[in-house]
Design an enzyme around this catalytic site. Sequence first.
Site, PDB file in Angstrom:
ATOM      1  N   GLY A 159       0.831  -1.212   0.000  1.00 18.27           N
ATOM      2  CA  GLY A 159       0.000   0.000   0.000  1.00 18.27           C
ATOM      3  C   GLY A 159       0.859   1.254   0.000  1.00 18.27           C
ATOM      4  O   GLY A 159       0.521   2.269   0.609  1.00 18.27           O
TER       5      GLY A 159
ATOM      6  N   LEU B 254       1.616   3.537  -2.148  1.00 20.03           N
ATOM      7  CA  LEU B 254       1.336   4.767  -2.905  1.00 20.03           C
ATOM      8  C   LEU B 254       0.260   5.629  -2.250  1.00 20.03           C
ATOM      9  O   LEU B 254      -0.232   6.586  -2.842  1.00 20.03           O
ATOM     10  CB  LEU B 254       0.905   4.411  -4.340  1.00 20.03           C
ATOM     11  CG  LEU B 254       1.950   3.653  -5.155  1.00 20.03           C
ATOM     12  CD1 LEU B 254       1.424   3.379  -6.557  1.00 20.03           C
ATOM     13  CD2 LEU B 254       3.264   4.432  -5.224  1.00 20.03           C
TER      14      LEU B 254
ATOM     15  N   GLN C 249      -1.480   7.903   1.168  1.00 22.04           N
ATOM     16  CA  GLN C 249      -1.112   9.130   1.892  1.00 22.04           C
ATOM     17  C   GLN C 249       0.101   8.905   2.797  1.00 22.04           C
ATOM     18  O   GLN C 249       1.014   9.725   2.840  1.00 22.04           O
ATOM     19  CB  GLN C 249      -2.314   9.613   2.720  1.00 22.04           C
ATOM     20  CG  GLN C 249      -2.109  10.982   3.335  1.00 22.04           C
ATOM     21  CD  GLN C 249      -3.186  11.345   4.349  1.00 22.04           C
ATOM     22  OE1 GLN C 249      -3.977  10.496   4.784  1.00 22.04           O
ATOM     23  NE2 GLN C 249      -3.238  12.598   4.742  1.00 22.04           N
ATOM     24  N   LEU C 250       0.131   7.798   3.515  1.00 20.42           N
ATOM     25  CA  LEU C 250       1.257   7.527   4.426  1.00 20.42           C
ATOM     26  C   LEU C 250       2.488   7.050   3.666  1.00 20.42           C
ATOM     27  O   LEU C 250       3.609   7.482   3.930  1.00 20.42           O
ATOM     28  CB  LEU C 250       0.866   6.437   5.435  1.00 20.42           C
ATOM     29  CG  LEU C 250       0.508   6.901   6.836  1.00 20.42           C
ATOM     30  CD1 LEU C 250      -0.745   7.744   6.844  1.00 20.42           C
ATOM     31  CD2 LEU C 250       0.304   5.683   7.724  1.00 20.42           C
TER      32      LEU C 250
ATOM     33  N   ASP D  35       2.174  -1.841  -4.430  1.00 20.19           N
ATOM     34  CA  ASP D  35       0.797  -1.321  -4.304  1.00 20.19           C
ATOM     35  C   ASP D  35      -0.029  -2.021  -5.365  1.00 20.19           C
ATOM     36  O   ASP D  35       0.513  -2.511  -6.365  1.00 20.19           O
ATOM     37  CB  ASP D  35       0.783   0.202  -4.519  1.00 20.19           C
ATOM     38  CG  ASP D  35      -0.472   0.863  -3.966  1.00 20.19           C
ATOM     39  OD1 ASP D  35      -0.398   1.510  -2.896  1.00 20.19           O
ATOM     40  OD2 ASP D  35      -1.554   0.722  -4.591  1.00 20.19           O
ATOM     41  N   ILE D  36      -1.338  -2.028  -5.163  1.00 17.90           N
ATOM     42  CA  ILE D  36      -2.218  -2.647  -6.172  1.00 17.90           C
ATOM     43  C   ILE D  36      -2.285  -1.775  -7.424  1.00 17.90           C
ATOM     44  O   ILE D  36      -2.550  -2.254  -8.522  1.00 17.90           O
ATOM     45  CB  ILE D  36      -3.622  -2.912  -5.566  1.00 17.90           C
ATOM     46  CG1 ILE D  36      -4.388  -3.936  -6.389  1.00 17.90           C
ATOM     47  CG2 ILE D  36      -4.414  -1.634  -5.378  1.00 17.90           C
ATOM     48  CD1 ILE D  36      -5.577  -4.547  -5.654  1.00 17.90           C
TER      49      ILE D  36
ATOM     50  N   TYR E 237     -14.366  -0.747   8.951  1.00 17.15           N
ATOM     51  CA  TYR E 237     -12.942  -0.387   9.040  1.00 17.15           C
ATOM     52  C   TYR E 237     -12.472  -0.528  10.487  1.00 17.15           C
ATOM     53  O   TYR E 237     -11.445  -1.168  10.761  1.00 17.15           O
ATOM     54  CB  TYR E 237     -12.785   1.060   8.554  1.00 17.15           C
ATOM     55  CG  TYR E 237     -11.400   1.645   8.669  1.00 17.15           C
ATOM     56  CD1 TYR E 237     -10.335   1.135   7.937  1.00 17.15           C
ATOM     57  CD2 TYR E 237     -11.174   2.757   9.491  1.00 17.15           C
ATOM     58  CE1 TYR E 237      -9.076   1.707   8.017  1.00 17.15           C
ATOM     59  CE2 TYR E 237      -9.917   3.335   9.566  1.00 17.15           C
ATOM     60  CZ  TYR E 237      -8.867   2.806   8.831  1.00 17.15           C
ATOM     61  OH  TYR E 237      -7.620   3.381   8.921  1.00 17.15           O
TER      62      TYR E 237
ATOM     63  N   LYS F 129      -9.828  -3.205  12.010  1.00 20.46           N
ATOM     64  CA  LYS F 129      -8.603  -2.757  12.698  1.00 20.46           C
ATOM     65  C   LYS F 129      -8.538  -3.351  14.112  1.00 20.46           C
ATOM     66  O   LYS F 129      -7.470  -3.759  14.566  1.00 20.46           O
ATOM     67  CB  LYS F 129      -8.544  -1.228  12.765  1.00 20.46           C
ATOM     68  CG  LYS F 129      -8.266  -0.553  11.431  1.00 20.46           C
ATOM     69  CD  LYS F 129      -6.823  -0.743  10.986  1.00 20.46           C
ATOM     70  CE  LYS F 129      -6.486   0.002   9.705  1.00 20.46           C
ATOM     71  NZ  LYS F 129      -5.170  -0.307   9.180  1.00 20.46           N
TER      72      LYS F 129
HETATM   73  N1  LIG Z   1      -4.501   8.468   6.619  1.00 14.72           N
HETATM   74  C1  LIG Z   1      -5.087   8.369   7.799  1.00 14.72           C
HETATM   75  O1  LIG Z   1      -5.734   9.332   8.262  1.00 14.72           O
HETATM   76  C2  LIG Z   1      -4.960   7.094   8.595  1.00 14.72           C
HETATM   77  C3  LIG Z   1      -5.411   7.084   9.909  1.00 14.72           C
HETATM   78  C4  LIG Z   1      -5.331   5.895  10.643  1.00 14.72           C
HETATM   79  C5  LIG Z   1      -4.764   4.766  10.078  1.00 14.72           C
HETATM   80  N2  LIG Z   1      -4.330   4.791   8.805  1.00 14.72           N
HETATM   81  C6  LIG Z   1      -3.793   3.553   8.238  1.00 14.72           C
HETATM   82  O2  LIG Z   1      -2.558   3.773   7.583  1.00 14.72           O
HETATM   83  C7  LIG Z   1      -2.428   2.895   6.463  1.00 14.72           C
HETATM   84  C8  LIG Z   1      -2.147   3.705   5.218  1.00 14.72           C
HETATM   85  O3  LIG Z   1      -3.210   4.621   5.058  1.00 14.72           O
HETATM   86  P1  LIG Z   1      -3.211   5.730   3.933  1.00 14.72           P
HETATM   87  O4  LIG Z   1      -3.795   6.940   4.533  1.00 14.72           O
HETATM   88  O5  LIG Z   1      -1.903   5.804   3.257  1.00 14.72           O
HETATM   89  O6  LIG Z   1      -4.311   5.105   2.977  1.00 14.72           O
HETATM   90  P2  LIG Z   1      -4.530   5.369   1.430  1.00 14.72           P
HETATM   91  O7  LIG Z   1      -5.915   4.962   1.110  1.00 14.72           O
HETATM   92  O8  LIG Z   1      -4.068   6.735   1.062  1.00 14.72           O
HETATM   93  O9  LIG Z   1      -3.504   4.318   0.818  1.00 14.72           O
HETATM   94  C9  LIG Z   1      -3.709   2.942   0.877  1.00 14.72           C
HETATM   95  C10 LIG Z   1      -2.958   2.335  -0.293  1.00 14.72           C
HETATM   96  O10 LIG Z   1      -3.226   0.927  -0.261  1.00 14.72           O
HETATM   97  C11 LIG Z   1      -3.414   0.502  -1.588  1.00 14.72           C
HETATM   98  N3  LIG Z   1      -4.203  -0.713  -1.578  1.00 14.72           N
HETATM   99  C12 LIG Z   1      -5.532  -0.873  -1.323  1.00 14.72           C
HETATM  100  N4  LIG Z   1      -5.869  -2.166  -1.414  1.00 14.72           N
HETATM  101  C13 LIG Z   1      -4.736  -2.851  -1.726  1.00 14.72           C
HETATM  102  C14 LIG Z   1      -4.442  -4.213  -1.955  1.00 14.72           C
HETATM  103  N5  LIG Z   1      -5.385  -5.157  -1.898  1.00 14.72           N
HETATM  104  N6  LIG Z   1      -3.175  -4.544  -2.232  1.00 14.72           N
HETATM  105  C15 LIG Z   1      -2.196  -3.621  -2.312  1.00 14.72           C
HETATM  106  N7  LIG Z   1      -2.420  -2.305  -2.120  1.00 14.72           N
HETATM  107  C16 LIG Z   1      -3.677  -1.932  -1.835  1.00 14.72           C
HETATM  108  C17 LIG Z   1      -4.108   1.645  -2.301  1.00 14.72           C
HETATM  109  O11 LIG Z   1      -3.908   1.591  -3.711  1.00 14.72           O
HETATM  110  C18 LIG Z   1      -3.418   2.855  -1.650  1.00 14.72           C
HETATM  111  O12 LIG Z   1      -2.298   3.290  -2.401  1.00 14.72           O
HETATM  112  C19 LIG Z   1      -3.730   2.101   6.401  1.00 14.72           C
HETATM  113  O13 LIG Z   1      -3.570   0.872   7.041  1.00 14.72           O
HETATM  114  C20 LIG Z   1      -4.696   2.965   7.190  1.00 14.72           C
HETATM  115  O14 LIG Z   1      -5.726   2.199   7.758  1.00 14.72           O
HETATM  116  C21 LIG Z   1      -4.413   5.929   8.040  1.00 14.72           C
END
Ligand SMILES: NC(=O)c1ccc[n+]([C@@H]2O[C@H](COP(=O)([O-])OP(=O)(O)OC[C@H]3O[C@@H](n4cnc5c(N)ncnc54)[C@H](O)[C@@H]3O)[C@@H](O)[C@H]2O)c1
Length: 306
Positions: free
Chosen positions: A10, A12, A14-15, A35-36, A141, A145
């Site tokens: 994952g 690509l 936000q994190l 990433d997917i 979600y 988690k």
């Molecule tokens: N951003 C936040 O506010 C926040 C808050 C709490 C927890 N998190 C956790 O941090 C992690 C990253 O979050 P984020 O904000 O970067 O999310 P995001 O949605 O921006 O990125 C998730 C990435 O996962 C990829 N993805 C989705 N399904 C997939 C699969 N089956 N195989 C491979 N890649 C796949 C997507 O293409 C995407 O690039 C997640 O586990 C999320 O639950 C984020």
Amino acid sequence: MIKQRILITGALGQLGVSLIRVLSKRSDTYILATDINAPKEEIDVDFECVNALDTNRLEELIVQQKIDCIYHLAAILSAKGEKNPFQSWHVNVNSFQVTVELAIKHKVQRVFWPSSIAVYGEDKNPINAPQQVDMNPLTMYGVSKLACEKLMIYYHQKFNLDIRSLRLPGVLSSDPAGGGTTDYAVEMVQAVKNGKDYTCFLAPQTELPMIYIDDVVIAIEQLMESNLSNQERAHSYNIMGFSLTPAMLESQLHKMGYPAEVHYAPDYRQQIAESWPRTIQDQFARDHWGWAPQFDLEKSIKQMTP
Ligand SMILES: NC(=O)c1ccc[n+]([C@@H]2O[C@H](COP(=O)([O-])OP(=O)(O)OC[C@H]3O[C@@H](n4cnc5c(N)ncnc54)[C@H](O)[C@@H]3O)[C@@H](O)[C@H]2O)c1
């Protein structure tokens, strides 16, 4: 000389993009981002398009690249997950299971996996929610988690897997957010900065805990490098930077000279937000590995509006 070989799922989102920017500066670290989806722009590290549910392909990559550390970030976030809860459970829990199984099988030294404040629920909008409390999440979600938080403890106890976790609040960044209930903050800053009006999907006084992305990356690095006791490892650590309402963000942007207007049209995400805490206690993280946020709201917005 390469000391650590990291695989990110994952990567690509936000994190992931911010984490890669920082980790790729280390001269002693090899990074394989997966990433997917394929990247829209070039990234500085090796990349493979892989579904985080594809055990066989991930196993090949772990073996070929001698991976010794996994950052498992792939997930479907809260708001997007409510549109297809079955898919949300499938991706979030089963990709966690795939990661953990491969990590145990191939003796990966350390795993990072982020949880979320979405695990809280039932008690409407508590203030200063403790690290440990009864949790009844409203969203799939949050359910997924919470299930993975329990699995994390189980695998740690059963197989001595070194898996580390942060329970993150909403994340503010210049990169787009990926389908969560706190995405309004990123969207509002982007819109107002570009002189566009913004319609917010949460009500103006909805208070939630937030954190700036640079603090998240610092916290991940600190947590992954800490010497934690066995007991300390078995936590998904609460961390937060500051609490925020849409009205506070709007007023901060106006104070900084951005004139664009914000309108309010709360939708289904309002109910999700109201089931989450307004603030969370992060004392365990402070005591166990020295967590201390460096970005307040003003400093975060300045970073996002250079
Ligand atoms: N951003 C936040 O506010 C926040 C808050 C709490 C927890 N998190 C956790 O941090 C992690 C990253 O979050 P984020 O904000 O970067 O999310 P995001 O949605 O921006 O990125 C998730 C990435 O996962 C990829 N993805 C989705 N399904 C997939 C699969 N089956 N195989 C491979 N890649 C796949 C997507 O293409 C995407 O690039 C997640 O586990 C999320 O639950 C984020």
